[in-house]
Design a protein around this motif. Structure first.
Motif, mmCIF file in Angstrom:
data_model
loop_
_atom_site.group_PDB
_atom_site.id
_atom_site.type_symbol
_atom_site.label_atom_id
_atom_site.label_comp_id
_atom_site.label_asym_id
_atom_site.label_seq_id
_atom_site.Cartn_x
_atom_site.Cartn_y
_atom_site.Cartn_z
ATOM 1 N N GLY A 13 -74.706 -22.328 -25.235
ATOM 2 C CA GLY A 13 -75.524 -23.452 -24.764
ATOM 3 C C GLY A 13 -74.412 -23.466 -23.271
ATOM 4 N N SER A 14 -74.800 -23.015 -22.175
ATOM 5 C CA SER A 14 -74.297 -22.319 -21.264
ATOM 6 C C SER A 14 -75.039 -24.201 -20.726
ATOM 7 N N ILE A 15 -76.029 -23.945 -20.736
ATOM 8 C CA ILE A 15 -77.302 -25.098 -19.722
ATOM 9 C C ILE A 15 -76.199 -26.941 -20.108
ATOM 10 N N LEU A 16 -75.888 -26.456 -21.001
ATOM 11 C CA LEU A 16 -74.874 -27.580 -20.423
ATOM 12 C C LEU A 16 -73.810 -27.952 -20.281
ATOM 13 N N ALA A 17 -72.874 -26.729 -19.698
ATOM 14 C CA ALA A 17 -71.736 -26.619 -18.822
ATOM 15 C C ALA A 17 -72.350 -26.755 -17.260
ATOM 16 N N LYS A 18 -73.442 -26.658 -17.228
ATOM 17 C CA LYS A 18 -74.398 -26.281 -16.166
ATOM 18 C C LYS A 18 -75.167 -28.175 -15.570
ATOM 19 N N ARG A 19 -75.553 -28.455 -16.608
ATOM 20 C CA ARG A 19 -76.404 -29.662 -16.361
ATOM 21 C C ARG A 19 -75.076 -30.726 -16.168
ATOM 22 N N LEU A 20 -73.956 -30.702 -16.812
ATOM 23 C CA LEU A 20 -72.783 -31.515 -16.758
ATOM 24 C C LEU A 20 -71.739 -31.736 -15.335
ATOM 25 N N LEU A 21 -71.855 -30.147 -15.217
ATOM 26 C CA LEU A 21 -71.326 -29.875 -13.757
ATOM 27 C C LEU A 21 -71.933 -30.646 -12.947
ATOM 28 N N SER A 22 -72.911 -30.101 -12.817
ATOM 29 C CA SER A 22 -74.054 -30.242 -11.105
ATOM 30 C C SER A 22 -73.980 -31.774 -11.238
ATOM 31 N N TYR A 23 -73.894 -32.568 -12.221
ATOM 32 C CA TYR A 23 -73.939 -33.652 -12.230
ATOM 33 C C TYR A 23 -72.451 -34.935 -11.782
ATOM 34 N N LEU A 24 -71.884 -34.157 -12.548
ATOM 35 C CA LEU A 24 -70.764 -34.839 -12.409
ATOM 36 C C LEU A 24 -70.160 -34.326 -10.718
ATOM 37 N N ALA A 25 -70.676 -32.980 -9.851
ATOM 38 C CA ALA A 25 -69.895 -32.830 -8.935
ATOM 39 C C ALA A 25 -70.458 -34.094 -7.506
ATOM 40 N N GLY A 26 -71.404 -34.304 -8.426
ATOM 41 C CA GLY A 26 -72.556 -35.685 -7.852
ATOM 42 C C GLY A 26 -71.762 -36.698 -7.195
ATOM 43 N N THR A 27 -70.834 -37.176 -7.862
ATOM 44 C CA THR A 27 -70.619 -38.023 -8.035
ATOM 45 C C THR A 27 -69.516 -38.483 -7.550
ATOM 46 N N GLY A 28 -69.164 -37.356 -6.898
ATOM 47 C CA GLY A 28 -67.779 -37.483 -5.981
ATOM 48 C C GLY A 28 -66.396 -37.818 -6.899
ATOM 49 N N THR A 29 -66.475 -37.885 -8.055
ATOM 50 C CA THR A 29 -65.143 -37.575 -8.942
ATOM 51 C C THR A 29 -64.399 -35.733 -8.271
ATOM 52 N N GLN A 30 -62.970 -36.163 -9.596
ATOM 53 C CA GLN A 30 -62.363 -34.993 -9.263
ATOM 54 C C GLN A 30 -62.841 -34.215 -10.193
ATOM 55 N N LEU A 31 -63.053 -32.938 -10.213
ATOM 56 C CA LEU A 31 -63.526 -31.905 -11.555
ATOM 57 C C LEU A 31 -62.389 -30.966 -10.652
ATOM 58 N N HIS A 32 -61.662 -30.049 -12.165
ATOM 59 C CA HIS A 32 -61.029 -28.867 -12.287
ATOM 60 C C HIS A 32 -61.674 -28.625 -13.265
ATOM 61 N N ILE A 33 -61.891 -27.414 -13.229
ATOM 62 C CA ILE A 33 -62.623 -26.236 -14.059
ATOM 63 C C ILE A 33 -62.315 -24.755 -14.375
ATOM 64 N N ILE A 34 -62.279 -25.000 -15.487
ATOM 65 C CA ILE A 34 -61.182 -23.315 -16.153
ATOM 66 C C ILE A 34 -62.927 -23.297 -17.150
ATOM 67 N N ALA A 35 -63.043 -21.961 -16.714
ATOM 68 C CA ALA A 35 -63.906 -21.011 -17.972
ATOM 69 C C ALA A 35 -63.142 -19.946 -17.956
ATOM 70 N N GLY A 173 -75.877 -36.712 -21.343
ATOM 71 C CA GLY A 173 -75.398 -38.099 -20.623
ATOM 72 C C GLY A 173 -74.267 -39.036 -22.373
ATOM 73 N N ARG A 174 -74.405 -38.419 -23.656
ATOM 74 C CA ARG A 174 -73.655 -38.541 -24.417
ATOM 75 C C ARG A 174 -72.014 -37.746 -24.734
ATOM 76 N N ILE A 175 -72.108 -36.859 -24.277
ATOM 77 C CA ILE A 175 -70.574 -36.075 -24.023
ATOM 78 C C ILE A 175 -70.240 -36.895 -22.850
ATOM 79 N N LEU A 176 -70.477 -37.432 -21.465
ATOM 80 C CA LEU A 176 -70.092 -37.983 -20.761
ATOM 81 C C LEU A 176 -69.468 -39.156 -21.262
ATOM 82 N N LYS A 177 -70.956 -39.982 -22.468
ATOM 83 C CA LYS A 177 -69.985 -40.967 -22.405
ATOM 84 C C LYS A 177 -68.838 -41.279 -22.811
ATOM 85 N N SER A 178 -68.702 -40.180 -23.881
ATOM 86 C CA SER A 178 -67.892 -40.152 -25.154
ATOM 87 C C SER A 178 -66.286 -39.721 -23.439
ATOM 88 N N ALA A 179 -66.749 -38.995 -23.033
ATOM 89 C CA ALA A 179 -65.170 -38.855 -21.723
ATOM 90 C C ALA A 179 -65.189 -39.755 -21.098
#
Ligand SMILES: Cc1cc2nc3c(=O)[nH]c(=O)nc-3n(C[C@H](O)[C@H](O)[C@H](O)COP(=O)(O)O)c2cc1C
Length: 195
Positions: A13-35, A173-179
């Motif tokens: 399900g890496s595609i979900l991580a890719k989409r989520l991170l790409s989306y969030l990075a563009g929102t200007g929020t601060q992201l702290h990523i651990i893989a 979108g559902r994951i983001l909403k839950s967060a």
């Protein structure tokens, strides 16, 4: 600025991580990523893009994206003094879910999740495995009882356009909403409002 911690593990399900991170990075929020190590390997296997290359595209020209070494337990996100709105683990392997559920972490991702649970910071897990055995189910139940949101990456079949990208967006979108992150990746169900 709002801060979010994002964990990426070696579940499919890496595609979900890719989409989520790409989306969030563009929102200007601060992201702290651990893989995790397997998170990076499965990401490359499933997307065809190396994790490091992807991270570079996220961090290039941005000051709001931070990535951590999963072995660095001295990192700020390992501490209860780090304030974040939420943590999302996408996708979440059964191995990582087990470590968090039993408090046996030993890496930064699990420690950050542990801190979220103890500090009552919203923790959203998107676990992927099929079928789920009793150990998986017990661990997920434990995490739910401890306050985590368990949101498996299940398609919304009733609202599916049949388009793969659309399906991924709806799940993300559902994951983001839950967060607690309002987003335009999926539209709310409004059929049947007159019933
Ligand atoms: C291609 C691939 C797909 C995998 N998919 C899953 C999965 O969907 N769910 C899961 O729990 N483990 C899956 N695994 C196994 C995990 O990668 C493995 O349990 C690993 O130890 C997880 O480590 P991590 O939690 O530190 O990332 C997969 C492994 C590979 C190589």
């Amino acid at each position: 600025m709002k801060r979010y911690i994002i964990g990426v593990t070696g579940a499919s399900g890496s595609i979900l991580a890719k989409r989520l991170l790409s989306y969030l990075a563009g929102t200007g929020t601060q992201l702290h990523i651990i893989a995790t190590d397997m998170g990076k390997k499965v990401f490359e296997y499933e997307t065809g893009i190396s994790w490091e290359v992807f991270l570079n595209t996220l961090t290039r020209d941005r000051t709001n994206v931070f990535a951590y070494d999963n072995n660095n337990l001295f990192a700020s996100v390992a501490s209860g003094s780090f304030t974040a709105e939420a943590m999302m683990i996408v996708p979440c392997s059964m191995a990582t879910a087990a470590k968090i559920a039993t408090g046996t972490g030993g890496n930064l991702l699990c420690r950050a999740a542990d801190v979220c649970l103890k500090e009552k910071i919203r923790l959203v897990l998107s676990p992927r495995e099929a079928p789920l055995n009793a150990v998986h189910l017990r661990n997920l139940l434990t995490l739910s009882e401890c306050g985590a949101v368990i949101l498996p990456p299940v398609p919304m079949f009733y609202a599916d356009s049949g388009n793969y990208g659309d399906m991924i967006d709806k799940i993300v979108g559902r994951i983001l909403k839950s967060a607690g992150i309002e987003n335009d990746l999926y539209s709310k169900w409004n059929m049947g409002k007159d019933c």
